[in-house]
Design an enzyme around this catalytic site. Structure first.
Site, PDB file in Angstrom:
ATOM      1  N   GLU A 261       9.564   8.375 -17.169  1.00 34.37           N
ATOM      2  CA  GLU A 261       8.773   8.697 -16.921  1.00 34.37           C
ATOM      3  C   GLU A 261       8.447   8.810 -18.328  1.00 34.37           C
ATOM      4  O   GLU A 261       6.662   8.417 -19.110  1.00 34.37           O
ATOM      5  CB  GLU A 261       8.500  10.512 -16.720  1.00 34.37           C
ATOM      6  CG  GLU A 261       8.944  10.677 -15.685  1.00 34.37           C
ATOM      7  CD  GLU A 261       8.919  12.967 -15.439  1.00 34.37           C
ATOM      8  OE1 GLU A 261       7.775  13.021 -15.080  1.00 34.37           O
ATOM      9  OE2 GLU A 261       9.828  12.992 -16.011  1.00 34.37           O
TER      10      GLU A 261
ATOM     11  N   HIS B  63       0.750  -1.075  -0.289  1.00 34.48           N
ATOM     12  CA  HIS B  63      -0.347   0.059   0.593  1.00 34.48           C
ATOM     13  C   HIS B  63       0.960   1.330   0.204  1.00 34.48           C
ATOM     14  O   HIS B  63       0.604   2.401   0.101  1.00 34.48           O
ATOM     15  CB  HIS B  63      -1.113   0.074   1.297  1.00 34.48           C
ATOM     16  CG  HIS B  63      -1.767  -1.223   1.219  1.00 34.48           C
ATOM     17  ND1 HIS B  63      -3.036  -1.154   0.947  1.00 34.48           N
ATOM     18  CD2 HIS B  63      -1.468  -2.505   2.054  1.00 34.48           C
ATOM     19  CE1 HIS B  63      -3.206  -2.816   1.557  1.00 34.48           C
ATOM     20  NE2 HIS B  63      -2.281  -3.327   2.037  1.00 34.48           N
TER      21      HIS B  63
ATOM     22  N   LYS C 130      15.495  21.863 -10.405  1.00 35.68           N
ATOM     23  CA  LYS C 130      15.129  21.009 -10.822  1.00 35.68           C
ATOM     24  C   LYS C 130      16.073  19.712 -11.768  1.00 35.68           C
ATOM     25  O   LYS C 130      17.132  19.688 -13.157  1.00 35.68           O
ATOM     26  CB  LYS C 130      13.976  20.664 -12.396  1.00 35.68           C
ATOM     27  CG  LYS C 130      12.456  21.412 -11.580  1.00 35.68           C
ATOM     28  CD  LYS C 130      12.067  20.762 -10.271  1.00 35.68           C
ATOM     29  CE  LYS C 130      11.368  19.909 -11.177  1.00 35.68           C
ATOM     30  NZ  LYS C 130      10.107  19.943 -11.554  1.00 35.68           N
TER      31      LYS C 130
ATOM     32  N   SER D 191      14.466  21.674 -15.484  1.00 36.66           N
ATOM     33  CA  SER D 191      13.445  22.849 -15.971  1.00 36.66           C
ATOM     34  C   SER D 191      14.006  23.812 -17.063  1.00 36.66           C
ATOM     35  O   SER D 191      14.857  24.668 -16.396  1.00 36.66           O
ATOM     36  CB  SER D 191      12.835  22.527 -15.204  1.00 36.66           C
ATOM     37  OG  SER D 191      11.668  23.718 -15.293  1.00 36.66           O
TER      38      SER D 191
END
Ligand code: ARG
Length: 476
Positions: free
Chosen positions: A306, A172, A299, A293
């Site tokens: 991804e 979980h 970043k 970024s």
């Protein structure tokens, strides 16, 4: 040129070139319809396999006495030249010639004259295209296999290096019990091992030759299907001509394999993305797999995982597209089937790219062992170990569960892990707890105790990595 001139030119070209089946037609096909029904812009990817199939067919026709030895030579040489022209990029593809098959046949006839027109004896584009796709997909499967092996090799070797690296195991997405990072990586490898098996399975079933089924019913010529099958390294000819020209199960099976593989890689990607975040900091990915970024200077985004995660959608989409394409199609060939190619091609391309990206990236993972260890220390990951300890002292499991629950509540209140409590503190909850409890409350003790096949103990993980490497070696 004006738009209407364009249209006229397009129509002129169409009028000249649809002679392969123009005999029964009273007017030339509409130029738009020609473009709409054409597949050459994408099926030219099958050119090499189309030529391979034609050479096998021509040899067989020669044995059957349909072509002379000289004619065979002409055809084979002509096809070889066309093959090199296509490979070099100088071949002029024509949409008016509809598809890869008719483009190549027309080029052959241009080159060697009337003999070129004999090649299509005893065959149809229906069995031709079915043969081409099988040959093409088989080639692709054969080049996907080493990508798998390379990725798995890197993954298993990383696992072997991380057999004793402790991290939190989750259920979980809540800290559950400590595991070793090597164990986690080998869980990924199991997914890939099954995917590899599915890939081989797909190859097994596709490796039959549909050539000779002709349009749908077979042909009146004395063809030798066993010969062409062997010539193209197929295991045998397909059994039924109607099925042969219409079956696309192999493309669906490939996309099913590919979808599941992508689903697996999306799960791995998700974890990589989480682990690289400032909140986890379990791993670093080298800069070459990340981008920055344009607005936030701090970043470093894990783009590669991804994107792999994102590409899962298109591959699953291709599976659904093919299933829907085949749904309710009556026997035998239908033009619908021309729509099989783009989804299949894209599924193959996507899988190849993602396996390659993962093959490069996984061995380059930099592990932050300290962060993993710290994370495992939080969240009471050894609570089950304390419960098992109490059971060994003769306390029924349900009662020991209760005792540990109370100890955890105390720890939450005091902001202390179980292993950080003193013996006296622990003994508030059970007098059965002795000094030896700290052996099981340590993370090392916890993982080492799960010492059986499939367990997370470092010794077991080491042995599992060895077995996994043996399986890879047995492949070649
Ligand atoms: N381009 C067609 C395809 O991809 C080749 C077969 C065409 N056969 C036909 N009878 N129109 O399926």
């Amino acid at each position: 040129m004006s738009k209407s001139d364009d249209k006229t030119a397009e129509q002129d070209e169409t009028n000249q070139t649809n002679q392969a089946w123009g005999g029964r037609f009273n007017e030339p096909v509409d130029a738009f319809v020609a473009r709409f029904t054409a597949s050459v812009n994408f099926d030219q990817r099958l050119a090499q396999q189309d030529i391979q199939g034609s050479v096998a067919h021509a040899k067989m026709l020669t044995q059957a006495g349909v072509l002379s030895a000289d004619e065979l030579d002409l055809i084979c040489n002509g096809l070889q030249e066309i093959d090199s022209e296509i490979a070099s990029g100088s071949f002029a593809w024509s949409v008016a010639l509809e598809d890869v098959h008719m483009n190549i046949e027309a080029a052959l006839t241009d080159r060697i004259g009337i003999v070129g027109k004999k090649l299509h004896t005893g065959r149809s584009r229906n069995d031709q295209v079915a043969t081409d796709i099988r040959l093409w997909l088989r080639d692709q499967i054969d080049s996907i296999q080493p990508l798998f092996t390379n990725l798995q090799q890197g993954m298993i070797e990383l696992a072997a290096a991380e057999v004793a690296t402790i991290m939190p195991g989750f259920t979980h997405l809540q800290t559950a019990q400590p595991v070793t990072f090597g164990h986690h990586l080998l869980a990924w490898n199991e997914m890939l091992e099954r995917d590899f098996g599915r890939l081989l399975d797909c190859r097994k079933r596709l490796n039959q030759s549909p050539l000779g089924a002709a349009a749908l019913a077979g042909t009146t010529y004395p063809i030798n299907r066993m010969f062409t099958a062997t010539e193209m390294n197929f295991d045998k000819p397909t059994e039924n001509s109607l099925d042969s020209v219409s079956d696309r199960d192999f493309a669906i099976e490939f996309c099913a394999f590919a979808s599941l593989l992508m689903t697996h890689m999306s799960r791995m990607s998700e974890e990589l993305v989480l682990w690289t975040s400032a909140q986890f900091q379990f791993i670093n990915l080298p800069d070459r797999f990340c981008t920055g970024s344009s607005i936030m200077p701090q970043k470093k985004n894990p783009d590669v995982p991804e994107l792999v995660r994102g590409k899962t959608g298109r591959v699953t989409g291709h599976l659904i597209a093919l299933l829907t394409l085949m749904k309710s199609q009556p026997l035998a060939y239908n033009k619908d089937n021309q729509e099989d190619k783009e989804p299949l091609f894209d599924a193959v391309d996507t899988v190849v790219d993602c396996l390659r990206a993962f093959g490069d990236m996984i061995p380059a993972i930099q592990t932050n062992r300290d962060s993993m260890y710290e994370a495992a220390r939080k969240g009471f990951s050894t609570a089950t170990d304390l419960a098992d300890y109490l059971v060994r002292q003769g306390i029924p499991f349900r009662d020991s569960h209760e005792i540990v629950g109370k100890s955890v509540a105390y720890g939450v209140e005091q902001n202390k892990d179980l292993s950080e409590m003193s013996l006296k503190e622990l003994q508030q909850f059970s007098g059965q707890i002795g000094e030896d409890v700290f052996e099981v409350l340590t993370l090392e003790g916890s993982v080492a105790a799960r010492n059986h096949i499939g367990g997370t103990a470092p010794d077991q993980v080491r042995a599992a990595a060895d077995r996994a490497l043996e399986l890879l070696k047995a492949r070649s």
